[in-house]
Design an enzyme around this catalytic site. Structure first.
Site, PDB file in Angstrom:
ATOM      1  N   ASP A  91      25.227 -40.343  30.101  1.00 14.40           N
ATOM      2  CA  ASP A  91      25.291 -41.715  30.614  1.00 14.40           C
ATOM      3  C   ASP A  91      23.927 -42.169  31.118  1.00 14.40           C
ATOM      4  O   ASP A  91      23.284 -41.487  31.911  1.00 14.40           O
ATOM      5  CB  ASP A  91      26.309 -41.795  31.746  1.00 14.40           C
ATOM      6  CG  ASP A  91      27.729 -41.526  31.259  1.00 14.40           C
ATOM      7  OD1 ASP A  91      28.659 -42.187  31.740  1.00 14.40           O
ATOM      8  OD2 ASP A  91      27.908 -40.651  30.383  1.00 14.40           O
ATOM      9  N   ASP A 134      21.196 -35.416  29.348  1.00 11.58           N
ATOM     10  CA  ASP A 134      22.286 -36.110  30.017  1.00 11.58           C
ATOM     11  C   ASP A 134      22.867 -37.130  29.034  1.00 11.58           C
ATOM     12  O   ASP A 134      22.238 -37.456  28.017  1.00 11.58           O
ATOM     13  CB  ASP A 134      21.705 -36.787  31.263  1.00 11.58           C
ATOM     14  CG  ASP A 134      22.692 -37.661  31.984  1.00 11.58           C
ATOM     15  OD1 ASP A 134      23.840 -37.239  32.157  1.00 11.58           O
ATOM     16  OD2 ASP A 134      22.311 -38.782  32.369  1.00 11.58           O
TER      17      ASP A 134
END
Length: 325
Positions: free
Chosen positions: A125, A123
């Site tokens: 953020d 991922d």
């Protein structure tokens, strides 16, 4: 035997373990190896002391599980100990997690082989970087509190991700597109990211990002770090303004899991040799599908469900797990 001396840092045993393995059996160390292993336990810390090891061994004793200590190492400036286990169960993992008060641990049936081809998909953020980009854009656009509340709900699993993204992007309608470059210019990397990527490249692994965030930020990271691929959402813009819409399909939980499978197939990598890293509810399917799923400083729901949780170390801990065998 030196292993029975108190207060030693575990990494100091490296020389002895290079010559032979030690088996924890009925509350004491003996020279020997497990005939077969059904699980693996890795303990990680900035400085791993004997207390972490002995506390974990007590849990194994209570569960009737034997352990072979076969490797201690320093990886990316962090210390680790690897043990082969005679048995593995979710209950054993949970019991070991409960006593890990100052160290991180992974208790899994097996780990990917760091010396073979592999893939890490992470991922972006709050995983590869320390911020939620949409929250930073919203703050500069004057709708920070409204958008941040929706972000929290989505990451905690209280709101479907696609719905939450559309709601947040809609709040940005009319904002100056130049805000994106402003956020990129001060985007802080997650500690350990550069060490992780450099280590993976040295191992010959592929590294990619699948993000519910946005393409400009992901591409910036790709250029900065030399990532193999990035997948993210596209913000619509017109006349230098954000329109409040997302173009194309949204990179949600299902998409992340699918991207993992497609990248592995594209590069001829078995899923057992894949690692997924994330922090939010929309990462759970990706974490479950990978050979090793790692939650990084994750939300409570993800902590409960992720195969491995790193809470004290950062991304460099993932490199330790891949070099623990």
């Amino acid at each position: 035997m030196f292993l029975n001396e108190p207060h030693d840092r575990v990494v100091e045993w490296k020389g002895a373990l290079a010559q032979q393995a030690y088996l924890w059996q009925q509350g004491k160390w003996v020279v020997g190896q497990l005939p077969a292993a059904e699980g693996q336990l890795v303990l990680l810390a900035e400085q791993l002391d004997k207390h972490a090891l002995m506390t974990s061994l007590q849990v194994l004793d209570d569960a009737g599980v034997q352990a072979e200590l076969y490797r201690v190492a320093t990886v990316a400036g962090r210390e680790l100990a690897s043990l082969r286990l005679s048995a593995w169960s979710p209950e054993l993992k949970a019991a070991l997690q409960q006593v890990a008060d100052s160290w991180d641990m992974a208790c899994v049936p097996a780990l990917p082989q760091g010396d073979g081809p592999g893939l890490v998909l992470m991922d972006m953020d709050s995983t590869a970087i320390q911020i939620e980009c949409i929250d930073e854009i919203a703050a500069l656009a004057g709708v920070g509190e409204e958008v941040a509340a929706v972000t929290r709900a989505a990451m905690e699993g209280a709101l479907p991700f696609s719905e939450s993204l559309r709601r947040r992007v809609a709040a940005l309608s009319g904002a100056d597109a130049g805000i994106i470059d402003e956020v990129i210019g001060r985007m802080p990397l997650m500690p350990g990211l550069t060490e992780l990527v450099a280590g993976l490249k040295a191992m010959g692994w592929k590294v990619a990002i699948a993000s519910g965030g946005f393409v400009p930020f992901a591409r910036h990271l790709q250029q900065q770090l030399g990532l193999d691929a990035v997948f993210a959402n596209t913000l619509e813009m017109a006349d230098g303004k954000l329109t409040g819409k997302v173009l194309g399909d949204i990179v949600d939980a299902e998409a992340k899991a699918r991207i993992l499978e497609e990248l592995a197939q594209q590069h001829g990598i078995p899923l057992s040799q894949t690692v997924a890293i994330g922090d939010g509810a929309n990462d759970l399917k990706m974490l479950a599908r990978a050979g090793l799923g790692v939650a990084l400083h994750a939300k409570p729901l993800v902590q409960e469900q992720a195969p491995v949780c790193l809470n004290r170390l950062s991304l460099e801990g993932v490199l330790g797990l891949l070099q623990a065998r």
